[in-house]
Scaffold this motif. Structure first.
Motif, PDB file in Angstrom:
ATOM      1  N   VAL A 247       0.925  -1.048   0.209  1.00 50.05           N
ATOM      2  CA  VAL A 247       0.093   0.141  -0.084  1.00 50.05           C
ATOM      3  C   VAL A 247       0.852   1.224   0.237  1.00 50.05           C
ATOM      4  O   VAL A 247       1.605   1.466   1.067  1.00 50.05           O
ATOM      5  CB  VAL A 247      -0.957   0.023   1.306  1.00 50.05           C
ATOM      6  N   SER A 248       0.617   1.998  -1.127  1.00 51.57           N
ATOM      7  CA  SER A 248       1.613   3.163  -1.007  1.00 51.57           C
ATOM      8  C   SER A 248       1.129   4.465  -0.423  1.00 51.57           C
ATOM      9  O   SER A 248       1.909   5.123   0.044  1.00 51.57           O
ATOM     10  CB  SER A 248       1.998   3.408  -2.689  1.00 51.57           C
ATOM     11  N   THR A 249      -0.077   4.678  -0.730  1.00 55.81           N
ATOM     12  CA  THR A 249      -0.747   5.694  -0.029  1.00 55.81           C
ATOM     13  C   THR A 249      -2.070   4.991   0.488  1.00 55.81           C
ATOM     14  O   THR A 249      -2.862   4.126  -0.007  1.00 55.81           O
ATOM     15  CB  THR A 249      -1.099   6.927  -0.691  1.00 55.81           C
TER      16      THR A 249
ATOM     17  N   THR B  63       7.915  -4.986  -8.032  1.00 54.87           N
ATOM     18  CA  THR B  63       8.603  -5.321  -9.117  1.00 54.87           C
ATOM     19  C   THR B  63       9.835  -5.799  -8.473  1.00 54.87           C
ATOM     20  O   THR B  63      10.458  -5.223  -7.426  1.00 54.87           O
ATOM     21  CB  THR B  63       9.312  -4.147  -9.931  1.00 54.87           C
ATOM     22  N   GLY B  64      10.396  -7.184  -8.936  1.00 55.36           N
ATOM     23  CA  GLY B  64      11.431  -7.733  -8.265  1.00 55.36           C
ATOM     24  C   GLY B  64      11.021  -9.186  -8.130  1.00 55.36           C
ATOM     25  O   GLY B  64       9.963  -9.622  -8.203  1.00 55.36           O
TER      26      GLY B  64
ATOM     27  N   ALA C 271      12.381  -8.939   4.004  1.00 53.16           N
ATOM     28  CA  ALA C 271      12.183  -9.253   5.315  1.00 53.16           C
ATOM     29  C   ALA C 271      11.187  -8.245   6.120  1.00 53.16           C
ATOM     30  O   ALA C 271      11.642  -7.080   5.834  1.00 53.16           O
ATOM     31  CB  ALA C 271      13.271  -9.684   6.067  1.00 53.16           C
ATOM     32  N   ASN C 272      10.326  -8.805   6.745  1.00 49.88           N
ATOM     33  CA  ASN C 272       9.512  -7.596   7.730  1.00 49.88           C
ATOM     34  C   ASN C 272       9.056  -6.676   6.745  1.00 49.88           C
ATOM     35  O   ASN C 272       8.525  -5.565   7.416  1.00 49.88           O
ATOM     36  CB  ASN C 272      10.357  -7.096   8.747  1.00 49.88           C
ATOM     37  N   GLU C 273       8.504  -7.110   5.653  1.00 51.39           N
ATOM     38  CA  GLU C 273       7.446  -6.125   4.883  1.00 51.39           C
ATOM     39  C   GLU C 273       6.065  -6.796   4.783  1.00 51.39           C
ATOM     40  O   GLU C 273       5.986  -8.225   4.398  1.00 51.39           O
ATOM     41  CB  GLU C 273       7.984  -5.926   3.515  1.00 51.39           C
ATOM     42  N   GLY C 274       5.213  -6.102   4.951  1.00 47.98           N
ATOM     43  CA  GLY C 274       3.627  -6.624   4.785  1.00 47.98           C
ATOM     44  C   GLY C 274       3.262  -6.462   3.530  1.00 47.98           C
ATOM     45  O   GLY C 274       3.506  -5.447   2.877  1.00 47.98           O
ATOM     46  N   VAL C 275       2.652  -7.414   3.011  1.00 47.54           N
ATOM     47  CA  VAL C 275       2.291  -7.491   1.417  1.00 47.54           C
ATOM     48  C   VAL C 275       1.067  -8.191   1.235  1.00 47.54           C
ATOM     49  O   VAL C 275       0.316  -8.838   2.105  1.00 47.54           O
ATOM     50  CB  VAL C 275       3.294  -8.106   0.465  1.00 47.54           C
TER      51      VAL C 275
ATOM     52  N   THR D 133      11.946  -3.277  -4.296  1.00 45.74           N
ATOM     53  CA  THR D 133      11.979  -1.888  -3.757  1.00 45.74           C
ATOM     54  C   THR D 133      10.843  -1.417  -3.086  1.00 45.74           C
ATOM     55  O   THR D 133       9.758  -1.236  -3.821  1.00 45.74           O
ATOM     56  CB  THR D 133      12.664  -0.645  -4.315  1.00 45.74           C
ATOM     57  N   ILE D 134      10.444  -1.375  -1.975  1.00 45.65           N
ATOM     58  CA  ILE D 134       9.222  -1.064  -1.144  1.00 45.65           C
ATOM     59  C   ILE D 134       9.371   0.158  -0.244  1.00 45.65           C
ATOM     60  O   ILE D 134      10.035   0.406   0.661  1.00 45.65           O
ATOM     61  CB  ILE D 134       8.790  -2.168  -0.340  1.00 45.65           C
TER      62      ILE D 134
END
Length: 670
Positions: free
Chosen positions: A513-515, A527-528, A533-537, A559-560
């Motif tokens: 979620v970008s905004t 992309t990637g 690690a430790n990123e919610g998706v 890249t998040i």
């Protein structure tokens, strides 16, 4: 009937249960001064034809052997401290049998030293240890059971056996060390008193033994031996030992339950370390091959010898999760875990592996024939032996690295000699001056410490073990998707996070979620090749219902930036007041982020939406203009704008739950 447990199979394969434990109380009787005298023949039970110690004395007082029963030497056992003297009883002069050399003897052509000899007194080299034993060469041992191993007590650090045989060269006795245990001597009763004493012992032993084996033949032989005369003592002693041998073969055969072994295999079928189906069938066939005509040792050790038929075992698999349990001859099971930032070996002590701390559970990734393992703390397992001064491994011997590095984290896993187990190891040093010390299996000492040795060598001794069970356990890296109908182009959806980087599976699209505001969360495709690690998706999937998330190695990380998704990577998350947490769900108003209830728990390795300030009860998702959720749920009957289905055809009446387009926006009809 005694069953063979999983642990027993492993222990038998390790050799710790190679000697059977079925009573076997008949031991040579010891003659006492002023008491009963028991005399024996010494029968060689080696690779050469069976023969007896002879009354004839060879050169330099060597013990000779003969097949002529009229020339057999008779001996008695006399206690000497905790050991025995073997004393002659039918020579003109009493002699003591001893060994003049406690080193491994030369071959049979050598006549200079290493013989068993006659001595005039009970010198140190005429003191013996007498014990039950089995042969290390079962095919060569089809003589009477029990066998007795004798060794000179002057060398108690080695397992010495006396070997008797008739050869074209001068007949003799030679000694063998642990690596070449040729055979044992049988103490054959030489008179009525000795045979009667043995028969009485045998009856008491067999009467007390609970078994499904038929006792009739051995009890008949015992009864005959109890009424032996000097004229028939030889034949009745032979018959007794023959019946005794056959009976205990039947007892041992009764304990080998292939059904139990097969049940154990089916319970572990496909698991790492266990045989493949074809190998197990070969293993089972070999176990079933032993019969009453096999030697006792062949029957007693069949699960060990049959292990040679297991040529292929299952190896660790992508995404599977393991606890590494060391199997040691001391019987103590220990597992690998971290304590105070250091890899340790901890006693299992009856704990259930699935209930161990998550730090002891390692997720697998197969990498070009090697295997990488990372735990719930994001620690990549590497070889370690912290007590060593040199070559203790990387990162000061802590047993992990915090970021993947192939040369340390890609470990070697290999088939073990122990049923159901594997060896695991890796790089221990980059030192160029000693290339033989650059790699090692994980080795556990009997005091629970990690140790190491150069080269990938299996260790399975009383002191060291490189033998591990890969106990398969559960871990939340398998994602079950929820089917949705209100997100165009998306069949199913789920949230995910992990304390280590993970590969985005084929067919799965990952978003963050970008905004986000109090009504809409904007989703941005990643992309990637891998999720950091430790990123919610948010994961969407078109092809199935579930995927297993595999640890990343060298894949390009996405890249998040400014991710509005929180995560429960590695641990459950309890929603607190002020979190402004929204949980993805399919509620009454469709698929959206719904306001989380304070005090409720989100399971580990999930994701949730976080807002800077509290929003409404639900937040819709905007997938690049395709908005779903609460804000797009309208009543079509209250708006006169034309309504279209997803094919672009205008519709007059909507169907509840259907997805339509109105005013350029999608909505679900109520």
């Amino acid at each position: 009937m005694k069953k063979i447990s999983t642990l027993a199979i492993a222990l038998i394969a390790m050799g710790s249960l190679a000697t059977p434990v079925s009573a076997q109380n008949i031991m040579p009787k010891v003659s006492t001064e002023g008491g009963a005298t028991y005399t024996y023949y010494l029968q060689g039970a080696g690779k050469a034809s069976s023969c007896y110690a002879s009354k004839e004395v060879g050169s330099d007082n060597n013990v000779q052997f003969t097949k002529d029963k009229t020339k057999r030497l008779q001996v008695k056992l006399v206690a000497s401290a905790s050991n025995y003297n073997i004393v002659t009883t039918n020579l003109e002069t009493v002699k003591y049998i001893g060994c003049n050399n406690t080193n491994i003897a030369p071959n049979i052509q050598n006549t200079t030293n290493g013989y068993v000899r006659y001595y005039d007194d009970a010198a140190t080299n005429a003191v013996w240890v007498v014990a039950k034993n089995t042969s290390s060469a079962p095919a060569d041992m089809n003589n009477y059971y029990p066998y007795y191993a004798i060794k000179p007590s002057a060398n108690n650090n080695a397992s010495w056996n006396a070997f008797g045989g008739v050869n074209a060269k001068p007949a003799q006795v030679r000694l063998h060390g642990q690596a070449d245990q040729g055979g044992q001597w049988n103490f054959i009763p030489a008179d009525v008193a000795t045979l009667n004493a043995w028969a009485d012992d045998a009856k008491a032993e067999i009467d007390a033994l609970t078994t499904t084996a038929d006792k009739n033949d051995v009890l008949t032989a015992i009864q005959a031996a109890q009424s032996a005369t000097e004229a028939d003592v030889d034949s009745k002693a032979t018959n007794l030992l023959s019946a005794y041998t056959k009976f205990f073969k039947q007892v041992k055969l009764a304990t080998i339950d292939v059904t139990e072994i097969e049940t154990d295999y089916n319970a572990h079928k496909g698991q790492a370390g266990y045989p493949t189906e074809s190998s197990f069938e070969a293993y089972k066939t070999q176990i079933q091959s032993v019969t009453i005509s096999s030697t006792y040792d062949q029957i007693a050790n069949v699960t060990n010898t049959a292990a040679s038929a297991i040529t292929e075992v299952n190896m660790p698999a992508d995404g599977k999760v393991y606890v590494f349990v060391n199997v040691h001859k001391d019987g103590i099971k220990r597992y690998l875990d971290y304590d105070n930032d250091q890899l340790k070996v901890k006693e299992l002590s009856g704990k259930v592996v699935n209930e161990l701390p998550s730090s002891a559970k390692f997720v697998c990734r197969v990498v070009d024939g090697n295997y990488m393992f990372v735990n719930n703390d994001g620690k990549y397992l590497v070889w370690a032996a912290p007590a060593l001064r040199d070559n203790k491994g990387t990162n000061s011997g802590k047993g992990y690295i915090a970021a993947y590095e192939a040369k340390w984290a890609d470990l070697k896993v290999a088939k073990s000699s122990v049923y159901g187990c594997l060896n695991i190891g890796g790089l221990r040093s980059e030192a160029q001056e000693n290339k033989n010390a650059q790699q090692s299996y994980f080795i556990v000492k009997n005091n629970g410490a990690l140790d190491g040795v150069g080269t990938y060598s299996e260790y399975n001794t009383d002191t060291y073990s490189s033998i591990f069970r890969f106990e398969e356990v559960s871990y939340p890296n398998t994602i079950a998707f929820n089917t949705v109908s209100d997100v165009e182009g998306v069949k199913s959806i789920a949230t995910f996070s992990a304390p280590f980087a993970t590969v985005i599976p084929e067919g799965v699209t990952a978003y963050y979620v970008s905004t986000a505001d109090n009504s809409t969360a904007t989703m941005k495709a990643i992309t990637g090749k891998a999720i950091p690690a430790n990123e919610g998706v948010i994961l969407t999937y078109q092809s199935g219902d579930a995927v297993t998330m595999v640890p990343a190695t060298n894949e390009t990380l996405a890249t998040i930036e400014n991710n509005k998704l929180g995560n429960s990577a590695g641990a459950d998350k309890t929603i607190a007041d002020g979190d402004n947490a929204y949980i993805l769900a399919g509620g009454a108003n469709g698929t959206a982020f719904y306001k989380g209830t304070v005090g409720t728990t989100l399971k580990a390795n999930k994701a949730y939406l976080t807002l800077d300030v509290a929003g409404g009860e639900a937040i819709s998702m905007n997938f690049g203009g395709n908005v779903t959720g609460i804000n797009q749920l309208v009543n079509a009957e209250q708006n006169n704008a034309p309504v279209y289905d997803l094919t672009g055809r205008r519709v007059v009446r909507t169907v509840k739950g259907g997805l339509y387009i109105k005013g350029g926006n999608k909505f679900i009809a109520r």
